[in-house]
Design an enzyme around this catalytic site. Structure first.
Site, PDB file in Angstrom:
ATOM      1  N   GLY A  46      -8.734   2.666 -57.447  1.00 37.56           N
ATOM      2  CA  GLY A  46      -9.983   2.657 -57.937  1.00 37.56           C
ATOM      3  C   GLY A  46     -11.032   3.794 -57.566  1.00 37.56           C
ATOM      4  O   GLY A  46     -10.632   4.228 -56.538  1.00 37.56           O
ATOM      5  N   GLN A  51     -18.466   8.047 -55.531  1.00 41.76           N
ATOM      6  CA  GLN A  51     -17.500   8.673 -54.743  1.00 41.76           C
ATOM      7  C   GLN A  51     -17.118  10.082 -55.006  1.00 41.76           C
ATOM      8  O   GLN A  51     -16.826  10.850 -54.336  1.00 41.76           O
ATOM      9  CB  GLN A  51     -16.089   7.940 -54.704  1.00 41.76           C
ATOM     10  CG  GLN A  51     -16.400   6.627 -53.956  1.00 41.76           C
ATOM     11  CD  GLN A  51     -14.942   5.768 -53.939  1.00 41.76           C
ATOM     12  OE1 GLN A  51     -14.688   5.073 -55.187  1.00 41.76           O
ATOM     13  NE2 GLN A  51     -14.297   6.065 -52.829  1.00 41.76           N
ATOM     14  N   CYS A  91      -9.994   2.906 -48.346  1.00 40.85           N
ATOM     15  CA  CYS A  91     -11.215   3.387 -49.314  1.00 40.85           C
ATOM     16  C   CYS A  91     -10.807   4.852 -49.374  1.00 40.85           C
ATOM     17  O   CYS A  91     -10.673   5.495 -48.308  1.00 40.85           O
ATOM     18  CB  CYS A  91     -12.481   3.287 -48.959  1.00 40.85           C
ATOM     19  SG  CYS A  91     -13.756   3.907 -49.831  1.00 40.85           S
ATOM     20  N   LEU A  92     -10.846   5.524 -50.606  1.00 46.73           N
ATOM     21  CA  LEU A  92     -10.493   7.095 -50.751  1.00 46.73           C
ATOM     22  C   LEU A  92     -11.725   7.647 -49.918  1.00 46.73           C
ATOM     23  O   LEU A  92     -11.537   8.926 -49.587  1.00 46.73           O
ATOM     24  CB  LEU A  92     -10.546   7.394 -52.136  1.00 46.73           C
ATOM     25  CG  LEU A  92      -9.391   6.893 -52.993  1.00 46.73           C
ATOM     26  CD1 LEU A  92      -9.339   7.328 -54.399  1.00 46.73           C
ATOM     27  CD2 LEU A  92      -8.018   7.292 -52.806  1.00 46.73           C
ATOM     28  N   HIS A 133     -14.278  -4.328 -54.654  1.00 43.43           N
ATOM     29  CA  HIS A 133     -14.503  -3.052 -53.803  1.00 43.43           C
ATOM     30  C   HIS A 133     -15.283  -1.877 -54.615  1.00 43.43           C
ATOM     31  O   HIS A 133     -16.132  -1.451 -53.868  1.00 43.43           O
ATOM     32  CB  HIS A 133     -12.981  -2.594 -53.520  1.00 43.43           C
ATOM     33  CG  HIS A 133     -13.141  -1.288 -52.524  1.00 43.43           C
ATOM     34  ND1 HIS A 133     -12.755  -1.213 -51.360  1.00 43.43           N
ATOM     35  CD2 HIS A 133     -13.329   0.275 -53.041  1.00 43.43           C
ATOM     36  CE1 HIS A 133     -12.797  -0.093 -50.913  1.00 43.43           C
ATOM     37  NE2 HIS A 133     -13.369   0.829 -51.687  1.00 43.43           N
ATOM     38  N   GLU A 134     -15.104  -1.965 -55.930  1.00 39.37           N
ATOM     39  CA  GLU A 134     -15.824  -0.703 -56.636  1.00 39.37           C
ATOM     40  C   GLU A 134     -17.102  -1.293 -56.817  1.00 39.37           C
ATOM     41  O   GLU A 134     -17.948  -0.605 -56.968  1.00 39.37           O
ATOM     42  CB  GLU A 134     -15.041  -0.566 -58.127  1.00 39.37           C
ATOM     43  CG  GLU A 134     -13.424  -0.028 -57.717  1.00 39.37           C
ATOM     44  CD  GLU A 134     -13.469   1.039 -56.852  1.00 39.37           C
ATOM     45  OE1 GLU A 134     -14.106   2.029 -56.541  1.00 39.37           O
ATOM     46  OE2 GLU A 134     -12.373   1.117 -56.165  1.00 39.37           O
ATOM     47  N   HIS A 137     -19.188  -0.085 -54.018  1.00 39.61           N
ATOM     48  CA  HIS A 137     -19.474   1.201 -54.089  1.00 39.61           C
ATOM     49  C   HIS A 137     -20.727   1.311 -55.052  1.00 39.61           C
ATOM     50  O   HIS A 137     -21.588   2.078 -54.549  1.00 39.61           O
ATOM     51  CB  HIS A 137     -18.599   1.765 -54.784  1.00 39.61           C
ATOM     52  CG  HIS A 137     -17.513   2.392 -53.676  1.00 39.61           C
ATOM     53  ND1 HIS A 137     -17.663   3.059 -52.466  1.00 39.61           N
ATOM     54  CD2 HIS A 137     -16.226   1.970 -53.615  1.00 39.61           C
ATOM     55  CE1 HIS A 137     -16.506   3.252 -51.978  1.00 39.61           C
ATOM     56  NE2 HIS A 137     -15.820   2.794 -52.495  1.00 39.61           N
TER      57      HIS A 137
HETATM   58 ZN    ZN Z   1     -13.857   2.850 -52.087  1.00 38.22          ZN
END
Ligand code: ZN
Length: 168
Positions: A46, A51, A91-92, A133-134, A137
């Site tokens: 995701g 991000q 998380c990226l 999670h998204e 963000h």
């Molecule tokens: Zn993330």
């Protein structure tokens, strides 16, 4: 194909609520395609627009259920439920770190797609997790803020030691 740089912990864009998308124009369509490319390149399941430095309510995900990449524009978390589920989440934007995060197993999200049509995604497992999670963000919330206070302080301290992020 364009892979965008991913903003990491400490970048203020990750900590502010993103704004709604008014028009699905060519810029939005290009951004979404680049976000999908960036997500697969990372690789991740995701990616939310903040991000990649764009404070708009857009996210993409691939819950690895064979349905491929999905797009959420202006999503709303309609419902969460089921049992609490502990999952080692990453998380990226905080590369190389994983924490056991407790979230409800089930989530239902409504949004519009790139054609402006209403879509709904719901489920448990990875799908329910990635949706929550998204959407976090898009509200400027990172996964470590979902940790209990003591573990959260420890996580922030670890990241600061590594030179990531300047403040909570
Ligand atoms: Zn993330």
């Amino acid at each position: 194909m364009a892979v965008l740089p991913i903003r990491t912990f400490g970048d203020p864009v990750l900590r502010v609520p993103a704004r709604e998308v008014d028009d699905i124009d060519d810029r939005v369509r290009k951004l979404v395609q680049d976000m999908i490319d960036t997500m697969y390149d990372a690789p991740g399941v995701g990616l939310a627009a903040p991000q990649v430095g764009v404070s708009r309510r857009i996210a993409v995900f691939d819950a690895q259920d064979g349905d491929g990449a999905r797009v959420l524009i202006n999503p709303t978390l309609e419902e969460v439920g089921g049992d609490d589920w502990i999952y080692e989440e990453g998380c990226l934007s905080i590369p190389g770190h994983y924490w056991e995060i407790v979230r409800p197993a089930y989530a239902r999200v409504s949004a519009i797609d790139l054609d402006g049509r209403p879509v709904t995604y719901q489920g448990e497992g990875l799908l329910g997790r990635v949706l929550q999670h998204e959407l976090d963000h898009l509200d400027g919330v990172l996964l470590i803020q979902r940790l209990p206070a003591r573990e959260r302080r420890r996580a922030f301290a670890t990241l600061r030691r590594e030179g990531m992020g300047l403040s909570e």
